[in-house]
Design a protein around this motif. Structure first.
Motif, PDB file in Angstrom:
ATOM      1  N   SER A  25      17.674  10.347  44.990  1.00  0.00           N
ATOM      2  CA  SER A  25      18.205   9.920  46.287  1.00  0.00           C
ATOM      3  C   SER A  25      17.281   8.919  46.979  1.00  0.00           C
ATOM      4  N   PHE A  26      16.022   8.886  46.558  1.00  0.00           N
ATOM      5  CA  PHE A  26      15.112   7.876  47.098  1.00  0.00           C
ATOM      6  C   PHE A  26      15.536   6.469  46.680  1.00  0.00           C
ATOM      7  N   ALA A  27      16.357   6.357  45.646  1.00  0.00           N
ATOM      8  CA  ALA A  27      16.819   5.054  45.163  1.00  0.00           C
ATOM      9  C   ALA A  27      17.721   4.370  46.181  1.00  0.00           C
ATOM     10  N   THR A  28      18.214   5.091  47.157  1.00  0.00           N
ATOM     11  CA  THR A  28      19.063   4.494  48.185  1.00  0.00           C
ATOM     12  C   THR A  28      18.250   3.900  49.327  1.00  0.00           C
ATOM     13  N   SER A  29      16.949   3.987  49.248  1.00  0.00           N
ATOM     14  CA  SER A  29      16.082   3.473  50.295  1.00  0.00           C
ATOM     15  C   SER A  29      16.123   1.945  50.339  1.00  0.00           C
ATOM     16  N   GLN A  30      15.754   1.390  51.463  1.00  0.00           N
ATOM     17  CA  GLN A  30      15.672  -0.061  51.621  1.00  0.00           C
ATOM     18  C   GLN A  30      14.322  -0.606  51.171  1.00  0.00           C
ATOM     19  N   ILE A  31      13.353   0.272  50.993  1.00  0.00           N
ATOM     20  CA  ILE A  31      12.006  -0.142  50.598  1.00  0.00           C
ATOM     21  C   ILE A  31      11.918  -0.089  49.073  1.00  0.00           C
ATOM     22  N   ILE A  34       9.766   2.649  47.341  1.00  0.00           N
ATOM     23  CA  ILE A  34      10.391   3.981  47.376  1.00  0.00           C
ATOM     24  C   ILE A  34      11.524   4.057  46.354  1.00  0.00           C
ATOM     25  N   LYS A  35      12.296   2.963  46.207  1.00  0.00           N
ATOM     26  CA  LYS A  35      13.347   2.927  45.178  1.00  0.00           C
ATOM     27  C   LYS A  35      12.755   3.119  43.788  1.00  0.00           C
ATOM     28  N   GLY A  38      11.575   6.698  43.308  1.00  0.00           N
ATOM     29  CA  GLY A  38      12.694   7.629  43.130  1.00  0.00           C
ATOM     30  C   GLY A  38      13.316   7.543  41.751  1.00  0.00           C
TER      31      GLY A  38
END
Length: 97
Positions: A25-31, A34-35, A38
């Motif tokens: 779910s970290f893959a949905t981050s804008q950074i 973090i993507k 994740g």
């Protein structure tokens, strides 16, 4: 050992899948960092679960033998008192014949 693998395999797979989804779910981050973190950790967890399920669990179960099914004394007394068992007490169709 085959029965133990059958019973523990689902647990290992389900735990890994849930953990990979949570990390993925970290893959949905804008950074971007973090993507990457994740996706990378989700893939690593899935690979690890595959290796653990295919190699580590069977080898440890073979190594430990009956110690796989050790239970603490209070839990063993509880099972003995209420007739709980790991095996199904009902006869199978093969056993009836």
């Amino acid at each position: 050992m085959a029965l133990g693998l059958q019973r523990t395999g689902r647990i290992v797979t389900a735990a890994a899948l849930l953990f990979a989804i949570a990390l993925g779910s970290f893959a949905t981050s804008q950074i971007i960092f973090i993507k990457e973190l994740g996706v990378g950790t989700a893939i690593a967890v899935l690979i690890d679960a595959t290796i653990v399920r295919a190699l580590l669990v069977p080898s440890l179960m073979a190594l430990l033998g009956k110690a796989n099914w050790w239970a603490p004394a209070p839990l063993r007394r509880f099972h003995d008192r209420f007739g709980l068992s790991e095996t199904d007490a009902r006869p199978t169709p093969e056993a009836v014949r």
